[in-house]
Write a protein that holds these residues in place. Structure first.
Motif, PDB file in Angstrom:
ATOM      1  N   PRO A   3      56.830  19.892  16.039  1.00 51.57           N
ATOM      2  CA  PRO A   3      58.054  19.561  15.327  1.00 51.57           C
ATOM      3  C   PRO A   3      59.305  19.648  16.109  1.00 51.57           C
ATOM      4  O   PRO A   3      59.424  20.619  16.858  1.00 51.57           O
ATOM      5  CB  PRO A   3      58.268  20.527  13.813  1.00 51.57           C
ATOM      6  CG  PRO A   3      56.731  21.127  13.842  1.00 51.57           C
ATOM      7  CD  PRO A   3      55.924  21.198  15.282  1.00 51.57           C
ATOM      8  N   ASN A   4      60.088  18.723  15.845  1.00 48.60           N
ATOM      9  CA  ASN A   4      61.444  18.682  16.438  1.00 48.60           C
ATOM     10  C   ASN A   4      62.209  19.684  15.717  1.00 48.60           C
ATOM     11  O   ASN A   4      62.547  19.341  14.492  1.00 48.60           O
ATOM     12  CB  ASN A   4      61.841  17.481  16.597  1.00 48.60           C
ATOM     13  CG  ASN A   4      63.266  17.150  16.992  1.00 48.60           C
ATOM     14  OD1 ASN A   4      64.006  18.264  17.116  1.00 48.60           O
ATOM     15  ND2 ASN A   4      63.506  15.850  17.497  1.00 48.60           N
ATOM     16  N   ALA A   7      65.186  18.009  13.689  1.00 47.28           N
ATOM     17  CA  ALA A   7      64.861  17.629  12.317  1.00 47.28           C
ATOM     18  C   ALA A   7      64.584  18.752  11.364  1.00 47.28           C
ATOM     19  O   ALA A   7      64.955  18.606   9.988  1.00 47.28           O
ATOM     20  CB  ALA A   7      63.539  16.828  12.746  1.00 47.28           C
ATOM     21  N   VAL A   8      64.025  19.740  12.041  1.00 48.68           N
ATOM     22  CA  VAL A   8      63.820  21.131  11.049  1.00 48.68           C
ATOM     23  C   VAL A   8      64.953  21.482  10.265  1.00 48.68           C
ATOM     24  O   VAL A   8      65.271  21.817   9.011  1.00 48.68           O
ATOM     25  CB  VAL A   8      63.123  22.094  11.532  1.00 48.68           C
ATOM     26  CG1 VAL A   8      63.145  23.170  10.853  1.00 48.68           C
ATOM     27  CG2 VAL A   8      61.725  21.599  11.962  1.00 48.68           C
ATOM     28  N   LEU A  11      66.250  18.880   7.815  1.00 48.55           N
ATOM     29  CA  LEU A  11      65.533  19.208   6.513  1.00 48.55           C
ATOM     30  C   LEU A  11      66.030  20.415   5.789  1.00 48.55           C
ATOM     31  O   LEU A  11      65.850  20.562   4.541  1.00 48.55           O
ATOM     32  CB  LEU A  11      64.222  19.149   6.835  1.00 48.55           C
ATOM     33  CG  LEU A  11      63.614  17.519   7.302  1.00 48.55           C
ATOM     34  CD1 LEU A  11      62.091  17.806   7.487  1.00 48.55           C
ATOM     35  CD2 LEU A  11      63.556  16.672   6.187  1.00 48.55           C
ATOM     36  N   MET A  46      54.729  16.170   4.963  1.00 54.86           N
ATOM     37  CA  MET A  46      55.759  16.753   6.143  1.00 54.86           C
ATOM     38  C   MET A  46      56.128  15.821   7.240  1.00 54.86           C
ATOM     39  O   MET A  46      57.128  15.867   7.590  1.00 54.86           O
ATOM     40  CB  MET A  46      54.980  17.987   6.719  1.00 54.86           C
ATOM     41  CG  MET A  46      55.841  18.755   7.879  1.00 54.86           C
ATOM     42  SD  MET A  46      57.343  19.288   7.070  1.00 54.86           S
ATOM     43  CE  MET A  46      56.937  20.886   6.424  1.00 54.86           C
ATOM     44  N   GLU A  47      55.282  14.864   7.453  1.00 53.96           N
ATOM     45  CA  GLU A  47      55.638  14.145   8.494  1.00 53.96           C
ATOM     46  C   GLU A  47      56.630  13.151   8.171  1.00 53.96           C
ATOM     47  O   GLU A  47      57.535  12.567   8.828  1.00 53.96           O
ATOM     48  CB  GLU A  47      54.311  13.105   8.988  1.00 53.96           C
ATOM     49  CG  GLU A  47      54.342  12.182  10.171  1.00 53.96           C
ATOM     50  CD  GLU A  47      53.284  11.547  10.535  1.00 53.96           C
ATOM     51  OE1 GLU A  47      53.327  10.378  10.964  1.00 53.96           O
ATOM     52  OE2 GLU A  47      52.033  12.037  10.426  1.00 53.96           O
ATOM     53  N   ARG A  49      58.861  13.584   5.654  1.00 49.49           N
ATOM     54  CA  ARG A  49      60.131  14.227   5.757  1.00 49.49           C
ATOM     55  C   ARG A  49      60.657  14.729   7.214  1.00 49.49           C
ATOM     56  O   ARG A  49      61.925  14.737   7.471  1.00 49.49           O
ATOM     57  CB  ARG A  49      59.906  15.675   5.140  1.00 49.49           C
ATOM     58  CG  ARG A  49      59.673  15.654   3.295  1.00 49.49           C
ATOM     59  CD  ARG A  49      59.547  16.959   2.748  1.00 49.49           C
ATOM     60  NE  ARG A  49      58.240  17.378   2.919  1.00 49.49           N
ATOM     61  CZ  ARG A  49      57.733  18.533   2.583  1.00 49.49           C
ATOM     62  NH1 ARG A  49      58.404  19.316   2.000  1.00 49.49           N
ATOM     63  NH2 ARG A  49      56.500  18.608   2.774  1.00 49.49           N
ATOM     64  N   MET A  50      60.082  14.928   8.106  1.00 51.82           N
ATOM     65  CA  MET A  50      60.349  15.040   9.512  1.00 51.82           C
ATOM     66  C   MET A  50      61.019  13.825  10.040  1.00 51.82           C
ATOM     67  O   MET A  50      61.816  13.878  10.551  1.00 51.82           O
ATOM     68  CB  MET A  50      59.429  15.559  10.334  1.00 51.82           C
ATOM     69  CG  MET A  50      58.525  16.901   9.860  1.00 51.82           C
ATOM     70  SD  MET A  50      59.676  18.136  10.310  1.00 51.82           S
ATOM     71  CE  MET A  50      59.954  18.223  11.953  1.00 51.82           C
ATOM     72  N   GLU A  51      60.381  12.624   9.901  1.00 58.05           N
ATOM     73  CA  GLU A  51      60.839  11.269  10.119  1.00 58.05           C
ATOM     74  C   GLU A  51      62.271  11.074   9.702  1.00 58.05           C
ATOM     75  O   GLU A  51      63.230  10.630  10.025  1.00 58.05           O
ATOM     76  CB  GLU A  51      60.040  10.387  10.006  1.00 58.05           C
ATOM     77  CG  GLU A  51      58.806  10.313  10.760  1.00 58.05           C
ATOM     78  CD  GLU A  51      57.989   8.874  10.422  1.00 58.05           C
ATOM     79  OE1 GLU A  51      58.253   8.069   9.966  1.00 58.05           O
ATOM     80  OE2 GLU A  51      56.550   8.926  10.807  1.00 58.05           O
TER      81      GLU A  51
END
Length: 112
Positions: A3-4, A7-8, A11, A46-47, A49-51
């Protein structure tokens, strides 16, 4: 895929809204549009949301904090590897939701 962290951080600002909306009777008064976005975010993978978080960061944060999160020395503090954010997501969430003013020290450098 790792995960980046940027981005976390982006979010993390939405997580309290999602958590509050799920606990019946404990949600603070929230604009219905915000509540709708929180519910929509909770339904995504999750993917996804990360995007979304990466897109939000690119659109709202990267101009000052840079695409890599390193900030601009003396002007905009780094988010990546920041000792200010290391204790947990609280400071990032508060800054996103309420803004931040006044002096802070990040990685030994003062910002105001």
């Amino acid at each position: 895929m790792k995960p980046n962290p940027l981005a976390v951080i982006a979010l993390a600002a939405a997580l309290p809204l999602v958590a509050c909306a799920k606990e019946e009777g404990t949600a603070p008064p929230v604009d219905t549009a915000v509540a709708g976005h929180a519910a929509e975010a909770a339904a995504r993978s999750m993917e996804e949301r990360m995007e979304t978080g990466m897109g939000l960061y690119a659109a709202q944060c990267s101009a000052c904090h840079q695409a890599n999160g390193q900030g601009l020395a003396g002007a905009f503090p780094p988010l990546a590897e920041s000792d200010y954010l290391a204790p947990g997501p609280g400071p990032a969430i508060d800054a996103v939701l309420n803004g931040l003013s006044g002096k802070i020290t990040v990685n030994g450098t003062d910002y105001n």
